[in-house]
Design a protein around this motif. Structure first.
Motif, short mmCIF file in Angstrom:
data_model
loop_
_atom_site.label_atom_id
_atom_site.label_comp_id
_atom_site.label_asym_id
_atom_site.label_seq_id
_atom_site.Cartn_x
_atom_site.Cartn_y
_atom_site.Cartn_z
N ALA A 120 12.25 -2.77 -0.10
CA ALA A 120 12.76 -4.10 -0.45
C ALA A 120 11.72 -4.88 -1.26
CB ALA A 120 13.12 -4.87 0.83
N ALA A 121 10.43 -4.71 -0.92
CA ALA A 121 9.38 -5.40 -1.69
C ALA A 121 9.40 -4.92 -3.14
CB ALA A 121 8.01 -5.14 -1.05
N VAL A 122 9.59 -3.62 -3.33
CA VAL A 122 9.67 -3.08 -4.70
C VAL A 122 10.87 -3.71 -5.42
CG1 VAL A 122 10.08 -0.97 -6.04
CG2 VAL A 122 8.46 -0.94 -4.11
N ARG A 123 11.99 -3.81 -4.71
CA ARG A 123 13.20 -4.40 -5.32
C ARG A 123 12.98 -5.86 -5.71
NH1 ARG A 123 18.25 -2.84 -3.50
NH2 ARG A 123 19.03 -4.84 -4.22
N VAL A 124 12.33 -6.63 -4.81
CA VAL A 124 12.08 -8.05 -5.10
C VAL A 124 11.20 -8.16 -6.35
CG1 VAL A 124 10.94 -10.16 -4.27
CG2 VAL A 124 12.41 -8.85 -2.73
N CYS A 125 10.22 -7.25 -6.46
CA CYS A 125 9.32 -7.31 -7.64
C CYS A 125 10.06 -6.87 -8.90
CB CYS A 125 8.09 -6.43 -7.40
SG CYS A 125 7.02 -7.18 -6.16
N GLU A 126 10.88 -5.82 -8.78
CA GLU A 126 11.53 -5.30 -9.99
C GLU A 126 12.74 -6.12 -10.41
OE1 GLU A 126 12.31 -1.20 -9.19
OE2 GLU A 126 10.22 -0.61 -9.54
N ASP A 127 13.59 -6.48 -9.45
CA ASP A 127 14.85 -7.14 -9.81
C ASP A 127 14.76 -8.66 -9.81
OD1 ASP A 127 15.67 -4.57 -9.73
OD2 ASP A 127 17.08 -4.78 -8.07
N TYR A 128 13.77 -9.21 -9.09
CA TYR A 128 13.70 -10.68 -8.99
C TYR A 128 12.33 -11.21 -9.43
CZ TYR A 128 17.93 -10.16 -6.12
OH TYR A 128 19.17 -9.85 -5.66
N ALA A 129 11.62 -10.41 -10.22
CA ALA A 129 10.31 -10.81 -10.77
C ALA A 129 9.35 -11.29 -9.67
CB ALA A 129 10.49 -11.90 -11.83
N GLY A 130 9.48 -10.71 -8.48
CA GLY A 130 8.54 -11.03 -7.40
C GLY A 130 8.87 -12.32 -6.66
N VAL A 131 10.00 -12.95 -6.99
CA VAL A 131 10.39 -14.19 -6.30
C VAL A 131 11.56 -13.87 -5.36
CG1 VAL A 131 11.22 -16.55 -6.58
CG2 VAL A 131 9.70 -15.54 -8.29
N PHE A 132 11.43 -14.22 -4.09
CA PHE A 132 12.49 -13.88 -3.14
C PHE A 132 13.83 -14.49 -3.51
CE2 PHE A 132 12.03 -11.58 0.77
CZ PHE A 132 10.71 -11.19 0.68
N PRO A 133 14.91 -13.72 -3.44
CA PRO A 133 16.23 -14.33 -3.64
C PRO A 133 16.49 -15.33 -2.51
CG PRO A 133 16.45 -12.06 -2.86
CD PRO A 133 14.98 -12.29 -3.14
N GLN A 134 17.19 -16.41 -2.83
CA GLN A 134 17.29 -17.50 -1.86
C GLN A 134 18.59 -17.52 -1.07
OE1 GLN A 134 16.12 -21.32 -3.11
NE2 GLN A 134 14.28 -20.59 -4.13
N THR A 135 19.58 -16.75 -1.50
CA THR A 135 20.86 -16.86 -0.79
C THR A 135 21.01 -15.74 0.23
OG1 THR A 135 22.04 -15.47 -2.35
CG2 THR A 135 21.97 -17.84 -2.85
N TYR A 136 21.81 -16.05 1.23
CA TYR A 136 22.13 -15.07 2.28
C TYR A 136 22.71 -13.80 1.65
CZ TYR A 136 25.10 -13.07 5.93
OH TYR A 136 25.73 -12.22 6.78
#
Ligand code: SF4
Length: 351
Positions: A94-110
């Motif tokens: 999931a950390a890899v996904r947050v970095c790759e798909d969300y530029a390292g910023v946590f998605p905010q919605t449920y």
């Protein structure tokens, strides 16, 4: 079936939470990374046990980028002894996904959080509400117990339809600070409305609103469907010494303890003579063989009952598929599941 949750709970519960919430390292701020890691660690693990793991994890991987870049041995070692290792594998994915798909910023919605590996209903709700103030419930086993008691609900809380209904009841009464309210419900379950038939109703801030307590049902709730019996598996485990090193083996990439290191072994409980013959057949005939104290380890659906042997061998051929490591490397670098720990006692002083 009992009553429904009432919004009258919110004010006294939040007030109690403000005055009684435990000081925990992941509550220092609302950083979504810290909230997320702590929530994953707390699944199936007690708060007291999680604290040192959480602190160590944050030192080694202080943010989502550091976790995404961590190697497998690093994050498995950080998790060593916590069990349910798929949790940390998913954390890393999931950390890899947050970095790759969300530029390292946590998605905010449920909804977006729910798409991350290892993030289910509960964790998505906890992170979205605590870190981002989103109005979503976070319903875990603690909250199901509290809701079933508050509403005197006698249905099986393990039923998906019952969980869904209780989740909807919490959703319907969420106040302005949903993160604090979700945590207050969980904290009430952890400190006051505790499990195993022992709720502390006398010190409960919402006793006047509790149908379970009023009807004398609190201690007998929640109702759970009978558990499936655990399978018992017999095994033999070897602490194999070859010169100054110890033999490890990698487990298969799927199934129980997938991909983790283990002490080599085989199914069934072997007698000393059978153990010698087994090792000889693997190409490692022992010069010395000692019986170790048997051990057992309980997983969710299976229990291992293990015979153990300490064996000194002159050589381990490559075909045996073993990796030889020094005791200090085993301690520092290799994550060995708790199931094998009892057999390492023979190396005490070295480990
Ligand atoms: Fe739980 Fe008792 Fe409080 Fe009801 S009164 S919520 S059963 S501790």
């Amino acid at each position: 079936m009992g009553g429904r949750l009432t919004a009258a709970l919110c004010a006294p519960l939040l007030q109690w939470y403000r005055e009684n919430a435990r000081v925990l390292p992941w509550r220092e701020n609302r950083d979504p990374y810290r909230v997320w890691v702590s929530e994953i660690m707390l699944q199936q693990t007690r708060v007291e046990a999680v604290i040192p793991y959480f602190t160590r994890f944050m030192q080694a991987c202080p943010d989502v980028q550091a976790l995404a870049q961590a190697g497998e041995q690093t994050y498995l070692k950080l998790w060593e002894g916590l069990g349910y290792y798929s949790r940390v594998r998913n954390l890393h994915k999931a950390a890899v996904r947050v970095c790759e798909d969300y530029a390292g910023v946590f998605p905010q919605t449920y909804e977006a959080l729910l798409t991350l590996p290892g993030v289910g209903d509960y964790t998505a709700g906890a992170v979205a509400s605590i870190a981002f103030g989103q109005p979503v419930p976070a319903v875990d086993g603690n909250v199901l117990r509290v809701v079933s008691r508050l509403t005197a609900d006698t249905r099986f809380v393990s039923e998906p339809a019952v969980k869904k209904d209780m989740r909807a009841q919490v959703q319907a009464i969420l106040p302005d600070d949903p993160g604090a309210f979700n945590q207050a419900l969980m904290e009430l379950g952890a400190l006051v409305c505790v499990p195993n038939g022992a709720p502390r109703c006398d010190g409960c801030p919402v006793r006047h609103l509790c149908e379970g307590a009023a009807r004398g049902l609190a201690a007998s709730l929640p109702n759970k469907a009978p558990k499936r019996a655990r399978t018992v598996a017999e095994r033999t485990v070897f602490l194999l010494r070859c010169g100054g090193r110890v033999a490890l083996r990698r487990r298969a990439s799927s199934g129980l303890l997938a991909g983790l290191w283990e002490l080599p072994g085989t199914e069934g409980r072997l007698s000393p003579a059978e153990a010698r013959a087994y090792l000889a057949a693997q190409g490692c005939p022992p010069d010395r063989l000692l019986s170790l104290r048997p051990a057992k380890h309980v997983f969710t659906h299976i229990e291992w009952q293990m015979a153990g042997y300490y064996a000194e061998v002159a050589a381990c051929p490559a075909e045996a598929g073993l990796t030889l490591v020094t005791p200090s490397a085993l301690r520092a670098e290799y994550a060995l599941p708790s199931a094998f720990r009892p057999f390492l006692k023979v190396l005490e002083g070295e480990l």
